[in-house]
Design a protein around this motif. Structure first.
Motif, mmCIF file in Angstrom:
data_model
loop_
_atom_site.group_PDB
_atom_site.id
_atom_site.type_symbol
_atom_site.label_atom_id
_atom_site.label_comp_id
_atom_site.label_asym_id
_atom_site.label_seq_id
_atom_site.Cartn_x
_atom_site.Cartn_y
_atom_site.Cartn_z
ATOM 1 N N CYS A 92 4.753 -18.636 19.161
ATOM 2 C CA CYS A 92 5.313 -17.575 18.583
ATOM 3 C C CYS A 92 5.747 -16.624 19.709
ATOM 4 N N CYS A 93 6.238 -15.611 19.127
ATOM 5 C CA CYS A 93 6.981 -14.437 20.039
ATOM 6 C C CYS A 93 5.858 -13.409 20.465
ATOM 7 N N PRO A 94 5.962 -13.281 21.786
ATOM 8 C CA PRO A 94 4.430 -12.326 22.232
ATOM 9 C C PRO A 94 5.099 -10.831 21.770
ATOM 10 N N HIS A 95 5.998 -10.806 21.429
ATOM 11 C CA HIS A 95 6.628 -9.190 21.101
ATOM 12 C C HIS A 95 6.197 -8.793 19.649
ATOM 13 N N CYS A 96 6.969 -9.764 18.890
ATOM 14 C CA CYS A 96 6.718 -9.699 17.307
ATOM 15 C C CYS A 96 5.696 -10.707 16.477
ATOM 16 N N GLY A 97 5.474 -11.744 17.210
ATOM 17 C CA GLY A 97 4.565 -12.702 16.470
ATOM 18 C C GLY A 97 5.277 -13.824 15.769
ATOM 19 N N PHE A 116 14.286 -17.174 23.583
ATOM 20 C CA PHE A 116 14.590 -16.029 22.800
ATOM 21 C C PHE A 116 14.124 -16.029 21.500
ATOM 22 N N CYS A 117 13.676 -14.874 20.863
ATOM 23 C CA CYS A 117 13.248 -14.674 19.664
ATOM 24 C C CYS A 117 14.404 -14.209 18.829
ATOM 25 N N PRO A 118 14.619 -14.816 17.667
ATOM 26 C CA PRO A 118 15.726 -14.327 16.809
ATOM 27 C C PRO A 118 15.261 -13.227 15.917
ATOM 28 N N GLY A 119 14.069 -13.179 15.729
ATOM 29 C CA GLY A 119 13.536 -12.280 14.848
ATOM 30 C C GLY A 119 13.550 -10.722 15.551
ATOM 31 N N CYS A 120 13.078 -10.510 16.788
ATOM 32 C CA CYS A 120 13.302 -9.144 17.451
ATOM 33 C C CYS A 120 14.412 -9.363 18.725
ATOM 34 N N ARG A 121 14.926 -10.211 18.875
ATOM 35 C CA ARG A 121 15.893 -10.407 19.731
ATOM 36 C C ARG A 121 15.492 -9.958 21.218
#
Ligand SMILES: [Zn+2]
Length: 179
Positions: free
Chosen positions: A29-34, A67-72
């Motif tokens: 999972c994304c370290p920024h938004c999860g 790359f996280c499509p959630g928080c870019r």
């Protein structure tokens, strides 16, 4: 999220992993938004750390980006043999720290090893200032370390059962700041 893959102990292993199974580096999972569902997003090049002669063997050291499509935002993970912020090998740092623990002076160690005096002093100070935090995390996993009398003894005992790279892998796993 852990930033390190502890099981990757050498750069050769890292290069093989990147070629054969790059997905091992993909964070769950994304370290920024999860959010999950990160995409491969190229790579960046990093210099191999100094001091082992291996830099000559490796043309370039590639660290995969995701790359996280959630928080870019993007992120990456490192093989266990590389430290996140330092341009030195954990192994070399451990040698330096073990000499200091054994009672050698910072000046003396900087004379016989290649890091600068200031670098050696910074590592040493950080080990002391982060002691409480490191000890709390490591002692919960390795109860025997609870018997150490002070922070130097604690590290001396830690190095008798594992390498600095392994220690840092565990700390990273527990979400403790890795210097
Ligand atoms: Zn995100």
């Amino acid at each position: 999220m852990t930033r390190i893959l502890p099981e990757i102990a050498t750069l050769e292993q890292h290069q093989q992993q990147v070629l054969n199974d790059p997905d091992a580096y993909r964070p769950a999972c994304c370290p920024h938004c999860g959010k999950s569902g990160l995409h491969h997003h190229g790579y960046y090049e990093r210099n191999a750390p100094k001091g082992e002669g291996i830099a000559f063997l490796l043309r370039a050291l590639f660290i995969l980006r995701f790359f996280c499509p959630g928080c870019r935002r993007s992120c990456s993970r490192l093989p266990g043999c590389l430290s996140p912020r330092r341009h030195y090998w954990w192994k070399s740092q451990q040698e330096v720290l073990e000499l200091l623990i054994a009672g050698h002076s910072i000046y003396g160690v900087a004379q016989q090893k290649w890091p600068y005096y200031r670098t050696v002093r910074r590592w040493w100070k950080r080990l002391e200032t982060c002691f409480e935090q490191h000890a709390l995390s490591l002692r919960s996993r390795f109860p025997d370390l609870g018997r150490s009398v002070d922070w130097k003894d604690f590290w001396s005992q830690s190095f008798s059962i594992m390498t600095l790279a392994q220690v840092m892998g565990w700390l990273d796993h527990d979400g403790v700041y890795v210097p």
